[in-house]
Design an enzyme around this catalytic site. Structure first.
Site, PDB file in Angstrom:
ATOM      1  N   ASP A  74      -5.988 -50.927 -13.578  1.00  0.00           N
ATOM      2  CA  ASP A  74      -5.009 -51.184 -14.655  1.00  0.00           C
ATOM      3  C   ASP A  74      -4.907 -52.636 -15.131  1.00  0.00           C
ATOM      4  OD1 ASP A  74      -4.461 -48.775 -13.453  1.00  0.00           O
ATOM      5  OD2 ASP A  74      -2.385 -49.239 -12.985  1.00  0.00           O
TER       6      ASP A  74
HETATM    7  C1  FRU Z   1      -2.378 -46.363 -12.150  1.00  0.00           C
HETATM    8  C2  FRU Z   1      -2.005 -46.775 -10.749  1.00  0.00           C
HETATM    9  C3  FRU Z   1      -0.629 -47.370 -10.742  1.00  0.00           C
HETATM   10  C4  FRU Z   1      -0.659 -48.253  -9.532  1.00  0.00           C
HETATM   11  C5  FRU Z   1      -2.078 -48.775  -9.557  1.00  0.00           C
HETATM   12  C6  FRU Z   1      -2.653 -49.001  -8.196  1.00  0.00           C
HETATM   13  O1  FRU Z   1      -3.737 -46.344 -12.402  1.00  0.00           O
HETATM   14  O2  FRU Z   1      -2.083 -45.655  -9.899  1.00  0.00           O
HETATM   15  O3  FRU Z   1       0.399 -46.425 -10.726  1.00  0.00           O
HETATM   16  O4  FRU Z   1       0.275 -49.276  -9.606  1.00  0.00           O
HETATM   17  O5  FRU Z   1      -2.841 -47.806 -10.233  1.00  0.00           O
HETATM   18  O6  FRU Z   1      -3.913 -49.595  -8.280  1.00  0.00           O
END
Ligand code: FRU
Length: 675
Positions: A50
């Site tokens: 992300d």
């Molecule tokens: C979304 C997610 C978020 C989390 C992150 C962990 O892709 O699952 O909810 O904070 O990735 O890497």
């Protein structure tokens, strides 16, 4: 526009972590590897997911991102960091926040604390404050933390009083914070993923948080809710403003896997209220016709239905990801080994003891040749074809006048050319015609590679744009995409707007105009009354296929035409516009490397419309391993990875049916943002 050269020209970059040196080696070969995106952001090495902490400050767009400093699979989540003057050229900076003491740094946001409400500021300079989820590796807990920087984001200090918000839950994450001027408070939008809820909190100082309200479940609720965002957007051409709530969804989208939905409504500093015209969540049972289920094709074979010919030789097909919209996993398709196969599938006799037959149908639009027939006394008394489309749609037959008769159903494929296939699912005999509930959500993207999108905070008011980008992958296969020594890219940056589209308020996306800083040579092509095929790619498309394409087409009412993208000897990505069914599809089943995951190859479908001049427009960015596609001036977007061979650079236009009364294409070769 001025832009800085990325700092990766350095022979190597060493980052120290608690005495252990983590080396991210950057050499002359970096950014020239097979499949390496040339104008999409990628870390030099290792895993990324992300986008995080997106904030604009001092002329720099900051991009933090979920990063594993130690490998190319998800793990050790930390915040990587880069800055850009224009969202097109990036400079890598050292990792901003490391996993430490059993707490991973999960997704979150960052703000400029202009009024120094947090007290972290120094010498009259406002601090940058990051708000992120602490994910505990040794216990089932997620809570919210903050960290700050007083040197333009170059170094970060975790706040000693962390966590700043803890409700003792295992799933509570991805805080997105904004300053809400009318109530003079910070507002945090954060998800309760498994409860399909967004929670709103407020704070005077980013340290003390008070719960305000919750929103949800609503819209698409099959997947878990992650990475929310909340912002006001002005409706194009008006002074009216609405609030948009973004909810990324793990494991649910229109195309499969992770997706992103949005809600339009009002936010008063306390509560988000959904506008009435939005599709609302419906219990699954209400999305199906009521009555006697004649077939759902969920079994291992066709049971007492009788197959004939090669078309149905394989039995019901499971997880048929060339197409969308079936109920459950199985459906009856005449695909066999391809379009050419023909055959029929006939049901056992049944008595018509109710007035309405409802079913899902897709595939070829060849009357009498690719269809579902209702046979009474040896005659087809009702018949329906597909719409030359990969998505199944609901159809109803009124059979009231046939009550009491004995009948059979027959799925017919007697066509071997294009769309020589039909597929049918979930046939119900009931008392009322079935009204399709439509999609449960407003989707941000119609393909599979746009996730965890969140917007930049603190873009100067005089700029006025709402800008964002998303992670260009999908949890279904993100860990398996065959790239090395990095894994995953971000989409290009886009501007968000609200627009009335066919009477409905919709969020649309446009590529940021800063992408024009990458333009090289310009080519323009125009045709009238175009039938047949045209090769478009200009001779000098260089060693890599980087281009931006803008096109406008005025099709005849029966036109079906395709753009063949990244075409090589044995691979092609097909973008097909089917005017009669007002749908376009992106088919990456033969796009290059697809075999690394069963969830990767597929055909994705979206609606389009003709504008007031009877035209369709598209805007497309082709990088070495992805497509960002905007149709109808950004009303429908598809973001899709493809992994073609480097020499698969063909670009062709094929008109299969009808004609293009006018076709205008503009193409710019693009340069790499990294060299
Ligand atoms: C979304 C997610 C978020 C989390 C992150 C962990 O892709 O699952 O909810 O904070 O990735 O890497």
């Amino acid at each position: 526009m001025s832009h800085r050269l990325p700092r990766i020209a350095l022979p190597s970059l060493l980052v120290a972590l608690g005495g252990i040196a983590a080396a991210a080696t950057v050499t002359a070969a970096t950014y020239r590897e097979l499949h390496r995106p040339q104008f999409h952001f990628t870390p030099a090495t290792n895993w990324m997911n992300d986008p995080n902490g997106m904030v604009h400050y001092g002329g720099e767009y900051h991009l933090f991102y979920q990063y594993n400093p130690f490998g190319d699979k998800w793990g050790h989540m930390s915040w990587g960091h880069a800055v850009s003057p224009d969202m097109a050229h990036w400079e890598h900076l050292p990792v901003a926040l490391y996993e430490e003491d059993g707490v991973m740094i999960f997704s979150g946001s960052a703000v400029v604390d202009w009024k120094n409400t947090s007290g972290f500021g120094r010498d009259g300079e406002p601090p940058l404050v990051a708000i992120y989820t602490g994910h505990y590796t040794e216990k089932p807990l997620q809570n919210q933390h903050i960290a700050y920087s007083t040197d333009r984001g170059r170094t970060w200090t975790k706040y000693a009083g962390n966590p700043v918000l803890d409700i003792g839950k295992r799933d509570f994450r991805d805080p997105k914070v904004m300053w809400h001027e009318p109530t003079a408070k910070w507002i945090m939008t954060v998800t309760l993923p498994t409860e399909r809820k967004v929670s709103f909190y407020s704070s005077p100082n980013l340290k003390d948080w008070t719960h305000l309200s919750d929103f949800g479940p609503a819209g698409a609720v099959k997947g878990i809710w992650e990475c929310p965002d909340l912002f006001p957007l002005q409706i194009e051409g008006t002074r009216e403003t609405k609030w948009v709530l973004i909810v990324n969804i793990g494991g649910e989208s229109i195309a499969g896997g992770s997706g992103c939905q949005y809600f339009i409504g009002e936010f008063d500093g306390r509560e988000f209220k959904l506008d009435a015209q939005q599709p609302a969540a419906q219990p699954a049972a209400d999305r199906l016709p009521k009555g006697r289920l004649l077939a759902d094709f969920e079994g291992r074979d066709f049971g007492n239905w009788k197959p004939e010919g090669a078309s149905f030789a394989n039995g019901p097909v499971k997880n048929f990801d060339r197409f969308s919209g079936m109920i459950g996993n199985g459906l009856a398709t005449s695909w066999g080994s391809g379009d050419k196969d023909q055959g029929t599938l006939t049901s056992p006799e049944f008595t018509i003891d109710a007035g309405h037959l409802s079913f899902l149908i897709g595939g070829g639009n060849h009357p009498g040749e690719t269809c579902l027939n209702l046979i009474v006394d040896g005659e087809a008394v009702r018949t329906t074809t597909g719409q030359n489309s990969g998505s199944l749609r609901w159809e109803n037959w009124d059979v009231t006048v046939l009550r009491g008769k004995t009948a059979t159903l027959q799925i017919v494929d007697r066509h071997s050319g294009g769309w020589g296939q039909v597929f049918v699912d979930h046939i119900v005999l009931g008392d009322a015609p079935f009204e399709s509930p439509g999609e449960p959500a407003l989707w941000v993207d119609y393909a599979k590679d746009f996730y965890a999108a969140v917007s930049w905070s603190d873009v100067p008011a005089k700029d006025g744009r709402r800008l964002w980008l998303g992670w260009m992958s999908n949890w279904q296969y993100a860990n398996d995409v065959p790239t090395s020594p990095w894994r995953s890219a971000m989409s290009i940056a886009r501007e968000l707007r609200l627009r009335r589209v066919n009477g409905h308020l919709r969020m649309v996306q446009l590529p940021v105009e800063e992408m024009q800083t990458l333009r090289l040579s310009h080519h323009k092509m125009e045709w009238d009354d175009l039938v047949g095929s045209r090769t478009i790619s200009p001779s000098g498309l260089g060693g890599r296929q980087l281009y931006e394409l803008k096109a406008g087409f005025e099709p005849s009412t029966n036109a079906v035409f395709e753009l063949h993208l990244a075409k090589g000897a044995d691979e092609v990505t097909v973008l097909r516009f089917d005017v009669p069914s007002r749908q376009f599809t992106l088919d990456r089943t033969r796009s290059g490397k697809t075999e690394f995951s069963a969830n990767f190859p597929g055909t994705y479908t979206a609606p389009f419309f003709l504008n007031d001049d009877g035209e369709i427009d598209l805007h497309l960015f082709m990088d070495t391993s992805s497509i960002d596609l905007f149709v109808n001036n950004g009303a429908q977007v598809m973001t899709s990875l493809i992994l073609p061979k480097p020499d698969s650079r063909g670009l062709e236009l094929h008109v299969f049916r009808g004609e293009l009364e006018e076709a205008e294409l503009e193409l710019w070769e693009l340069k790499s943002a990294w060299r």
